[in-house]
Design an enzyme around this catalytic site. Structure first.
Site, mmCIF file in Angstrom:
data_model
loop_
_atom_site.group_PDB
_atom_site.id
_atom_site.type_symbol
_atom_site.label_atom_id
_atom_site.label_comp_id
_atom_site.label_asym_id
_atom_site.label_seq_id
_atom_site.Cartn_x
_atom_site.Cartn_y
_atom_site.Cartn_z
ATOM 1 N N HIS A 46 34.744 4.463 -59.438
ATOM 2 C CA HIS A 46 35.958 5.164 -59.856
ATOM 3 C C HIS A 46 37.231 4.431 -59.454
ATOM 4 C CE1 HIS A 46 33.930 8.520 -61.631
ATOM 5 N NE2 HIS A 46 33.218 8.723 -60.540
ATOM 6 N N ARG A 71 30.483 1.003 -53.316
ATOM 7 C CA ARG A 71 29.809 1.826 -54.312
ATOM 8 C C ARG A 71 29.848 1.029 -55.609
ATOM 9 N NH1 ARG A 71 31.002 7.988 -56.184
ATOM 10 N NH2 ARG A 71 33.109 7.207 -56.610
ATOM 11 N N GLU A 147 23.714 13.531 -57.418
ATOM 12 C CA GLU A 147 24.914 14.208 -57.927
ATOM 13 C C GLU A 147 24.695 14.817 -59.308
ATOM 14 O OE1 GLU A 147 28.188 11.430 -58.005
ATOM 15 O OE2 GLU A 147 26.981 9.797 -58.766
ATOM 16 N N ASP A 173 30.466 15.820 -58.759
ATOM 17 C CA ASP A 173 29.583 15.769 -59.935
ATOM 18 C C ASP A 173 28.493 16.835 -59.850
ATOM 19 O OD1 ASP A 173 30.603 13.804 -61.718
ATOM 20 O OD2 ASP A 173 30.095 12.276 -60.256
HETATM 21 C C1 3PY Z 1 31.252 12.960 -56.371
HETATM 22 O O1 3PY Z 1 31.715 13.852 -55.645
HETATM 23 O O2 3PY Z 1 30.652 13.160 -57.438
HETATM 24 C C2 3PY Z 1 31.411 11.586 -55.962
HETATM 25 O O3 3PY Z 1 30.890 10.712 -56.604
HETATM 26 C C3 3PY Z 1 32.276 11.303 -54.768
HETATM 27 O O4 3PY Z 1 32.924 10.104 -54.871
HETATM 28 MG MG MG Z 2 30.204 11.267 -58.474
#
Ligand code: 3PY
Ligand code: MG
Length: 250
Positions: A46, A71, A147, A173
């Protein structure tokens, strides 16, 4: 090879804190890294920058004792190999939904015979040391992000993938997948899900990390027994403190 200090902290059952840099700037990364975090994560998923910017950010982190994590933007051999070659000591991989996803991720991070990582640790030698190749498989941390509903359902099997060090929960997510607002970090369903994942991690002797969108949540994650917590991004920290100062002076 320079040891991975996070492994030492985890062996001592101490919670580690990671900074989270998403602004693509090496000076800002150096500022964050100098704040006292145990690690700093360069976010290529991101963060609004490309892989060329990751190198000076990793160099900035290594002016301090913080462990350089990344990441990756997706579960792909090419980018993961470049980031490891650039000296990353751990990879957090987004959207790991199945055992196959987790296995592909672990293989991208390990040299043969465990994996398919190709040889060329250009900066790995400089940051890690001359014996990089002998130690890299044991030193680099692999954390698979849980996630999605599918990832959550498969979490116990994912945790059992050999040489995967643990999971890293993406609460925003996961909230979206559960029909909640991304930032509903106090939602009971989210917190039940997190506790369940922490239990699974403990059962299988694996690490569990999380991104915490608020300080309340970060405190709660400490109580839940998470191994690694990211208490906000660089952007969130800047906005919060600027807002606080402006409000105090109005
Ligand atoms: C999320 O909360 O989905 C993340 O990927 C945090 O960076
Ligand atoms: Mg995420």
């Amino acid at each position: 090879m320079r040891p991975n200090k996070l492994r030492t902290l985890f062996a001592q059952k101490q919670m580690a804190l990671t900074g989270w840099v998403s602004m693509g700037d090496s000076l800002l990364t150096e500022v964050i890294a100098s704040c006292g975090y145990d690690a700093v994560t360069v976010d290529l998923q991101h963060g609004l920058f490309s892989i060329e910017s990751a190198l000076p950010m990793l160099q900035a982190i290594s002016t301090t004792d913080a462990v350089p994590l990344v990441r990756c933007c997706e579960n792909g051999l090419g980018e993961i190999n470049k980031l490891l070659d650039a000296g990353a000591y751990g990879v957090i991989c987004p959207l790991v939904n199945t055992v196959d996803d987790a296995e592909r991720f672990v293989r991208a991070c390990h040299y043969s015979p465990r994996g398919t990582r190709s040889y060329g640790p250009a900066r790995g030698f400089l940051y890690g040391g001359a014996d990089y190749f002998d130690q890299a498989n044991r030193t680099v941390l692999t954390l698979a992000m849980i996630e999605t509903n599918l990832g959550f359902a498969n979490a116990e099997a994912i945790l059992q993938v050999p040489d995967l060090d643990g999971i890293f929960i993406g609460p925003a997510d996961l909230n979206i997948e559960m029909g909640l607002a991304p930032d509903d970090y106090d939602a009971p369903r989210l917190n039940d899900a997190i506790r369940h994942l922490v239990e699974l991690g403990a059962r299988h002797g694996k690490l569990v990390g999380i991104f915490a969108g608020t300080m309340d949540m970060a405190q709660r994650m400490k109580q839940f027994g998470l191994d690694l917590v990211a208490p906000g991004t660089d952007i969130q920290l800047l906005k919060a403190e600027a807002g606080r100062r402006i409000a105090a002076l109005r």
